[in-house]
Design a protein around this motif. Structure first.
Motif, PDB file in Angstrom:
ATOM      1  N   ILE A  11       0.861  -1.196   0.000  1.00 21.76           N
ATOM      2  CA  ILE A  11       0.000   0.000   0.000  1.00 21.76           C
ATOM      3  C   ILE A  11       0.889   1.236   0.000  1.00 21.76           C
ATOM      4  O   ILE A  11       1.928   1.260   0.664  1.00 21.76           O
ATOM      5  CB  ILE A  11      -0.968  -0.010   1.218  1.00 21.76           C
ATOM      6  CG1 ILE A  11      -2.002   1.112   1.073  1.00 21.76           C
ATOM      7  CG2 ILE A  11      -0.232   0.106   2.535  1.00 21.76           C
ATOM      8  CD1 ILE A  11      -3.251   0.897   1.896  1.00 21.76           C
ATOM      9  N   SER A  12       0.477   2.241  -0.777  1.00 23.28           N
ATOM     10  CA  SER A  12       1.306   3.446  -0.829  1.00 23.28           C
ATOM     11  C   SER A  12       1.044   4.301   0.397  1.00 23.28           C
ATOM     12  O   SER A  12      -0.033   4.263   0.990  1.00 23.28           O
ATOM     13  CB  SER A  12       1.017   4.236  -2.101  1.00 23.28           C
ATOM     14  OG  SER A  12      -0.310   4.665  -2.063  1.00 23.28           O
ATOM     15  N   GLN A  13       2.066   5.048   0.766  1.00 23.73           N
ATOM     16  CA  GLN A  13       1.974   5.839   1.986  1.00 23.73           C
ATOM     17  C   GLN A  13       2.878   7.056   1.829  1.00 23.73           C
ATOM     18  O   GLN A  13       4.016   6.909   1.381  1.00 23.73           O
ATOM     19  CB  GLN A  13       2.485   4.961   3.130  1.00 23.73           C
ATOM     20  CG  GLN A  13       2.415   5.587   4.477  1.00 23.73           C
ATOM     21  CD  GLN A  13       2.928   4.641   5.548  1.00 23.73           C
ATOM     22  OE1 GLN A  13       3.794   3.809   5.301  1.00 23.73           O
ATOM     23  NE2 GLN A  13       2.409   4.766   6.732  1.00 23.73           N
ATOM     24  N   THR A  14       2.354   8.251   2.123  1.00 27.46           N
ATOM     25  CA  THR A  14       3.268   9.392   2.186  1.00 27.46           C
ATOM     26  C   THR A  14       3.330   9.770   3.654  1.00 27.46           C
ATOM     27  O   THR A  14       2.355   9.585   4.367  1.00 27.46           O
ATOM     28  CB  THR A  14       2.739  10.596   1.380  1.00 27.46           C
ATOM     29  OG1 THR A  14       1.440  10.906   1.826  1.00 27.46           O
ATOM     30  CG2 THR A  14       2.752  10.337  -0.111  1.00 27.46           C
ATOM     31  N   CYS A  15       4.442  10.242   4.115  1.00 24.91           N
ATOM     32  CA  CYS A  15       4.543  10.546   5.538  1.00 24.91           C
ATOM     33  C   CYS A  15       4.371  12.050   5.739  1.00 24.91           C
ATOM     34  O   CYS A  15       4.823  12.831   4.930  1.00 24.91           O
ATOM     35  CB  CYS A  15       5.874  10.070   6.082  1.00 24.91           C
ATOM     36  SG  CYS A  15       5.970   8.284   5.951  1.00 24.91           S
ATOM     37  N   TYR A  64      -2.265   5.007   6.111  1.00 23.49           N
ATOM     38  CA  TYR A  64      -2.874   4.036   5.196  1.00 23.49           C
ATOM     39  C   TYR A  64      -2.439   2.596   5.508  1.00 23.49           C
ATOM     40  O   TYR A  64      -3.244   1.676   5.473  1.00 23.49           O
ATOM     41  CB  TYR A  64      -2.528   4.369   3.741  1.00 23.49           C
ATOM     42  CG  TYR A  64      -3.406   5.453   3.131  1.00 23.49           C
ATOM     43  CD1 TYR A  64      -4.146   6.317   3.933  1.00 23.49           C
ATOM     44  CD2 TYR A  64      -3.495   5.602   1.760  1.00 23.49           C
ATOM     45  CE1 TYR A  64      -4.941   7.310   3.377  1.00 23.49           C
ATOM     46  CE2 TYR A  64      -4.299   6.595   1.189  1.00 23.49           C
ATOM     47  CZ  TYR A  64      -5.018   7.441   2.007  1.00 23.49           C
ATOM     48  OH  TYR A  64      -5.813   8.408   1.458  1.00 23.49           O
ATOM     49  N   ALA A  65      -1.145   2.433   5.806  1.00 23.90           N
ATOM     50  CA  ALA A  65      -0.659   1.068   6.074  1.00 23.90           C
ATOM     51  C   ALA A  65      -1.330   0.523   7.334  1.00 23.90           C
ATOM     52  O   ALA A  65      -1.714  -0.654   7.390  1.00 23.90           O
ATOM     53  CB  ALA A  65       0.855   1.070   6.210  1.00 23.90           C
ATOM     54  N   ALA A  66      -1.484   1.408   8.348  1.00 24.67           N
ATOM     55  CA  ALA A  66      -2.142   0.967   9.595  1.00 24.67           C
ATOM     56  C   ALA A  66      -3.598   0.591   9.321  1.00 24.67           C
ATOM     57  O   ALA A  66      -4.093  -0.416   9.839  1.00 24.67           O
ATOM     58  CB  ALA A  66      -2.054   2.067  10.643  1.00 24.67           C
ATOM     59  N   PHE A  67      -4.276   1.379   8.491  1.00 23.10           N
ATOM     60  CA  PHE A  67      -5.674   1.048   8.149  1.00 23.10           C
ATOM     61  C   PHE A  67      -5.738  -0.344   7.521  1.00 23.10           C
ATOM     62  O   PHE A  67      -6.617  -1.136   7.815  1.00 23.10           O
ATOM     63  CB  PHE A  67      -6.250   2.035   7.119  1.00 23.10           C
ATOM     64  CG  PHE A  67      -6.425   3.438   7.622  1.00 23.10           C
ATOM     65  CD1 PHE A  67      -6.726   3.696   8.949  1.00 23.10           C
ATOM     66  CD2 PHE A  67      -6.307   4.519   6.749  1.00 23.10           C
ATOM     67  CE1 PHE A  67      -6.890   4.994   9.409  1.00 23.10           C
ATOM     68  CE2 PHE A  67      -6.474   5.822   7.197  1.00 23.10           C
ATOM     69  CZ  PHE A  67      -6.763   6.056   8.524  1.00 23.10           C
ATOM     70  N   LEU A  68      -4.795  -0.594   6.615  1.00 18.09           N
ATOM     71  CA  LEU A  68      -4.816  -1.878   5.908  1.00 18.09           C
ATOM     72  C   LEU A  68      -4.518  -3.039   6.863  1.00 18.09           C
ATOM     73  O   LEU A  68      -5.154  -4.095   6.787  1.00 18.09           O
ATOM     74  CB  LEU A  68      -3.817  -1.861   4.741  1.00 18.09           C
ATOM     75  CG  LEU A  68      -3.717  -3.162   3.955  1.00 18.09           C
ATOM     76  CD1 LEU A  68      -5.060  -3.560   3.343  1.00 18.09           C
ATOM     77  CD2 LEU A  68      -2.669  -3.055   2.842  1.00 18.09           C
ATOM     78  N   LYS A  69      -3.562  -2.817   7.782  1.00 17.65           N
ATOM     79  CA  LYS A  69      -3.228  -3.884   8.744  1.00 17.65           C
ATOM     80  C   LYS A  69      -4.458  -4.246   9.572  1.00 17.65           C
ATOM     81  O   LYS A  69      -4.772  -5.413   9.775  1.00 17.65           O
ATOM     82  CB  LYS A  69      -2.101  -3.410   9.680  1.00 17.65           C
ATOM     83  CG  LYS A  69      -0.739  -3.398   9.024  1.00 17.65           C
ATOM     84  CD  LYS A  69       0.294  -2.817   9.954  1.00 17.65           C
ATOM     85  CE  LYS A  69       1.571  -2.519   9.186  1.00 17.65           C
ATOM     86  NZ  LYS A  69       2.553  -1.807   9.981  1.00 17.65           N
ATOM     87  N   ILE A  70      -5.165  -3.207  10.043  1.00 17.25           N
ATOM     88  CA  ILE A  70      -6.355  -3.459  10.861  1.00 17.25           C
ATOM     89  C   ILE A  70      -7.436  -4.149  10.018  1.00 17.25           C
ATOM     90  O   ILE A  70      -8.050  -5.124  10.448  1.00 17.25           O
ATOM     91  CB  ILE A  70      -6.880  -2.127  11.465  1.00 17.25           C
ATOM     92  CG1 ILE A  70      -5.850  -1.586  12.462  1.00 17.25           C
ATOM     93  CG2 ILE A  70      -8.228  -2.315  12.146  1.00 17.25           C
ATOM     94  CD1 ILE A  70      -6.070  -0.152  12.884  1.00 17.25           C
ATOM     95  N   ALA A  71      -7.616  -3.651   8.786  1.00 18.39           N
ATOM     96  CA  ALA A  71      -8.650  -4.239   7.914  1.00 18.39           C
ATOM     97  C   ALA A  71      -8.327  -5.706   7.612  1.00 18.39           C
ATOM     98  O   ALA A  71      -9.213  -6.569   7.673  1.00 18.39           O
ATOM     99  CB  ALA A  71      -8.749  -3.433   6.624  1.00 18.39           C
ATOM    100  N   ALA A  72      -7.053  -5.987   7.313  1.00 15.04           N
ATOM    101  CA  ALA A  72      -6.670  -7.367   6.979  1.00 15.04           C
ATOM    102  C   ALA A  72      -6.904  -8.283   8.181  1.00 15.04           C
ATOM    103  O   ALA A  72      -7.425  -9.398   8.043  1.00 15.04           O
ATOM    104  CB  ALA A  72      -5.205  -7.408   6.542  1.00 15.04           C
TER     105      ALA A  72
END
Ligand code: SF4
Length: 426
Positions: free
Chosen positions: A104-108, A116-124
């Motif tokens: 997943i792409s992420q800009t800091c 975004y990465a945290a959202f995906l981890k929780i969703a997965a």
């Protein structure tokens, strides 16, 4: 008597497993779509580096519904689109969770793209895919959680070339498509170049930027077009995913062409350079470690040096104009917004609109996810100033979110195009 204060239980976000060197051998990395031409080339970069890599196809309504199921609907539309697409793929049963990883792409920075990465981890995890590694992909990928991929200089160079050629193909095809005499000839030429560039990227032969930029420009220069016809030019600016992803912006390019316009989309590399120069720009107003500022300026200089080769080729072309530089964009934004605006598309969004207007593209569609605060500041927020500086500007803003109706978007485009065609015929 000592008083013991019990610390409250802090719920930690789910940690997805790390993507290891062994994973690289066995796991297929699934990546959501963003910009179809660029990502087709990026796929070859990852494959050349020994990864199994798959770009997911077009996003559909079901993917958005899936996103809404696992991501809070307060969260930005792009997060819902990409998370939804990945979870939909995992649930399809086509991928073995033990042999798959998610990218997943992420800009800091200050906005929600950092999460975004945290959202995906929780969703997965919620969807039952606890053991699937999540790989954040950012401009700073070499420093990210990508140990297993082991990003090296050769890979970074190929990534740069993928974006450079992607930008070139996108710009040239948008310039030619509305005037083609043989329907479909422009898209066929783009496809044939994607196939050839993928083959070159997959091979290990070294090549210089100009080796392919020159023949690409030549092919589009000699393509048979209806030279008599002209159309009003319409720029598309805004949030990066909605700007480039045809599925997320309801096929905006096709719609504008159908309504009689010629589309101009700024380069993705401008966005990379905008991210890269953030330390350099911040240094003007606050403390930034010396080497961070230096790295930022040196990185931008190196990229621009390579882009100069493409500029020189475009200068000799009879149909196309060279792209601007990041220094030029900074100069354009400075009188209107501070170049320390680094959340979302930040000052770049303002600069792109000014550049388009000054390059005789007064018609602009500014696309943004509903509730995207940074882009409302440097996009919608500067429109009054832009209209007072450039009376010819014909700008409309369109919000995208899962609940927005296509009819509203269509009406705004039709209105913009009516004004564009009227001004053009004067
Ligand atoms: S730029 Fe806007 S849409 Fe993108 S993450 Fe930030 S707030 Fe959300």
């Amino acid at each position: 008597m000592s008083t013991l204060i019990e610390s409250p239980t802090i719920k930690r976000p789910h940690r997805s497993p790390e993507f290891t060197v062994q994973d690289k051998e066995i796991r297929t990395i699934l990546c959501p779509q963003m910009a179809p031409i660029h990502f087709a080339l990026m796929q070859a970069v990852f494959e050349n580096h020994g990864c199994r890599f798959e770009i997911l196809p077009e996003v559909d309504r079901d993917a958005i519904e899936e996103g809404l199921r696992y991501v809070n609907n307060d969260v930005c539309y792009p997060a819902i689109v990409v998370v939804g697409q990945l979870i939909q793929a995992m649930k399809s049963g086509n991928y073995d969770p033990d042999r798959t990883a998610l990218m997943i792409s992420q800009t800091c920075g200050g906005c929600r793209s950092t999460n975004y990465a945290a959202f995906l981890k929780i969703a997965a995890a919620k969807a039952g895919f606890h053991n699937v590694p999540v790989i954040p992909f950012s401009v700073d990928i070499a420093n990210g959680n990508t140990k297993g991929i082991n990003v090296n200089f050769k890979m970074l160079k190929k990534m740069f070339l993928a974006f450079l050629y992607g930008d070139l193909l996108l710009t040239l095809s948008n310039r030619c498509r509305p005037y083609e005499t043989v329907q479909g000839s422009v898209n066929a030429l783009v496809e044939s170049w994607i196939t050839r560039l993928r083959r070159e990227i997959l091979g290990n032969k070294k090549h210089r930027v100009a080796d392919f930029a020159a023949p690409i420009v030549h092919d589009f220069d000699v393509l048979e077009l209806n030279e008599e016809q002209t159309r009003p030019r319409v720029g598309i600016v805004g949030e990066i995913l909605v700007k480039y992803h045809p599925g997320a912006n309801n096929h905006l390019v096709a719609l504008i062409e159908q309504e009689g316009g010629e589309v101009v989309v700024p380069n993705t590399l401008d966005f990379m350079l905008y991210c890269l120069t953030s330390d350099e720009q911040r240094k003007r107003y606050s403390h930034v470690p010396f080497f961070a500022g230096l790295k930022s300026s040196a990185g931008a200089w190196l990229i621009e040096r390579q882009r100069n080769k493409v500029r020189n080729i475009l200068k000799k072309s009879r149909r196309f104009a060279p792209m601007g530089t990041i220094r030029h964009l900074i100069r354009l934004a400075e009188p209107i917004v501070s170049t320390c605006n680094h959340t979302g598309e930040g000052w770049l969004l303002t600069a792109e609109m000014v550049e388009l207007i000054e390059e005789h593209v007064p018609n602009i569609v500014c696309v943004q996810p509903f509730g995207c605060l940074p882009n409302h500041v440097t996009g919608k927020g500067v429109l009054k100033e832009l209209r007072s500086r450039y009376t010819q500007a014909n700008i409309t803003t369109i919000d995208y979110d899962p609940g927005s109706t296509e009819v509203n978007q269509l009406n705004r485009i039709k209105l913009l195009m009516a004004v564009a065609l009227r001004n053009f015929s004067k």
